[in-house]
Design a protein around this motif. Sequence first.
Motif, PDB file in Angstrom:
ATOM      1  N   UNK A 228       0.852  -1.198  -0.078  1.00 14.61           N
ATOM      2  CA  UNK A 228      -0.019  -0.004  -0.111  1.00 14.61           C
ATOM      3  C   UNK A 228       0.748   1.144   0.090  1.00 14.61           C
ATOM      4  N   UNK A 229       1.003   1.782  -1.135  1.00  5.55           N
ATOM      5  CA  UNK A 229       1.979   2.741  -1.327  1.00  5.55           C
ATOM      6  C   UNK A 229       1.260   4.296  -0.996  1.00  5.55           C
ATOM      7  N   UNK A 230       1.877   5.096  -0.178  1.00  6.59           N
ATOM      8  CA  UNK A 230       1.431   6.306   0.237  1.00  6.59           C
ATOM      9  C   UNK A 230       1.649   7.321  -0.930  1.00  6.59           C
ATOM     10  N   UNK A 231       0.641   8.023  -1.471  1.00  6.31           N
ATOM     11  CA  UNK A 231       0.848   8.871  -2.598  1.00  6.31           C
ATOM     12  C   UNK A 231       1.685  10.191  -2.162  1.00  6.31           C
ATOM     13  N   UNK A 232       2.795  10.444  -2.845  1.00 11.64           N
ATOM     14  CA  UNK A 232       3.589  11.561  -2.306  1.00 11.64           C
ATOM     15  C   UNK A 232       3.100  12.867  -2.919  1.00 11.64           C
ATOM     16  N   UNK A 233       2.481  12.815  -4.098  1.00 11.11           N
ATOM     17  CA  UNK A 233       1.974  14.201  -4.878  1.00 11.11           C
ATOM     18  C   UNK A 233       2.810  15.261  -5.092  1.00 11.11           C
ATOM     19  N   UNK A 234       3.989  14.582  -5.326  1.00  7.85           N
ATOM     20  CA  UNK A 234       5.108  15.642  -5.674  1.00  7.85           C
ATOM     21  C   UNK A 234       5.195  16.358  -7.003  1.00  7.85           C
ATOM     22  N   UNK A 235       4.005  15.856  -7.688  1.00  5.32           N
ATOM     23  CA  UNK A 235       3.943  16.752  -8.955  1.00  5.32           C
ATOM     24  C   UNK A 235       2.973  17.762  -8.860  1.00  5.32           C
ATOM     25  N   UNK A 236       2.472  17.833  -7.538  1.00  7.58           N
ATOM     26  CA  UNK A 236       1.447  18.885  -7.611  1.00  7.58           C
ATOM     27  C   UNK A 236       1.732  20.288  -7.811  1.00  7.58           C
ATOM     28  N   UNK A 237       2.909  20.527  -7.147  1.00 11.69           N
ATOM     29  CA  UNK A 237       3.734  21.608  -7.540  1.00 11.69           C
ATOM     30  C   UNK A 237       3.733  22.109  -9.019  1.00 11.69           C
ATOM     31  N   UNK A 238       3.739  21.109  -9.953  1.00  6.28           N
ATOM     32  CA  UNK A 238       3.820  21.436 -11.414  1.00  6.28           C
ATOM     33  C   UNK A 238       2.405  22.091 -11.851  1.00  6.28           C
ATOM     34  N   UNK A 239       1.560  21.971 -11.253  1.00  7.13           N
ATOM     35  CA  UNK A 239       0.254  22.500 -11.620  1.00  7.13           C
ATOM     36  C   UNK A 239      -0.347  23.625 -10.719  1.00  7.13           C
ATOM     37  N   UNK A 240       0.582  24.925 -10.594  1.00  7.01           N
ATOM     38  CA  UNK A 240       0.090  25.842  -9.637  1.00  7.01           C
ATOM     39  C   UNK A 240      -1.166  26.557  -9.998  1.00  7.01           C
ATOM     40  N   UNK A 241      -1.248  27.067 -11.097  1.00  2.12           N
ATOM     41  CA  UNK A 241      -2.414  27.649 -11.426  1.00  2.12           C
ATOM     42  C   UNK A 241      -3.663  27.093 -11.019  1.00  2.12           C
ATOM     43  N   UNK A 242      -3.893  25.537 -11.827  1.00  2.00           N
ATOM     44  CA  UNK A 242      -5.073  24.803 -11.695  1.00  2.00           C
ATOM     45  C   UNK A 242      -5.048  24.652 -10.240  1.00  2.00           C
TER      46      UNK A 242
END
Length: 236
Positions: free
Chosen positions: A211-225
């Motif tokens: 069960x992998x905890x999602x890091x959401x490390x790519x969230x910062x690549x969509x700042x405007x959205x």
Amino acid sequence: MLFLRTAALSCRGLTALRCMPAGFTASRTTASYVQGQSPEPRIREYFYYIDHQGQLFLDDTKVKNFVTCFKDVKFLVFFFSRLRSNQSGRYDGDFPFLSLCGRERNFVRCDDRPVVFTHLLQSAAGAPGVPGDQELLSYCGGADKLSAPFRPEALYMQPVSGRLYHPCSELAGGVGLVRSALAIELSPYFVYLSDHCQSGQPTHFLWGGQKHTLTNELAGCFPTAEKGSREQDELG
């Protein structure tokens, strides 16, 4: 590069003559260009488009579908392995990526991201730098020759569009889109905060018995959205 492109175009043309099904016409960019133009002596420039399925086309192809896209693996590997951010000072507003080949400049624009992951593969044993049991995400028609190690914890579901993303090479923008067909295959393995509500963001991904905890490390690549989504929630 010219030989590879010519061969790919010849095969594509023969196939298109045999069967030309209905397809959609992608909107053209406002940039003014001529395929193969020579702005400087011995320099040629070509213009390409990548759709959300990871298919590569000459940008001015009117009907863009599987029949008219480039499918020669050798050409695709050659093209995408040289893909970089366009810092040439030419067409960078309309074609943010560039694939250089000697004296050829291949300008690239895309529907979403230039790297589109299409298949999940098991790496061949003994592949350089990759363990034999390592799973790979293949992109843009290059099979295992165009691939990135699959990191389940790094999958990111963008809350506004609902599209799925995964890290890729920084040279190609750092973020790759997961093709919708593959995203659908992976969707049952996401775990949400509430088992009865999948409208929010997933928190975990079940894969390989873990069960992998999602890091959401790519969230910062969509700042405007992301900002727009938060503002809508506050107004709602």
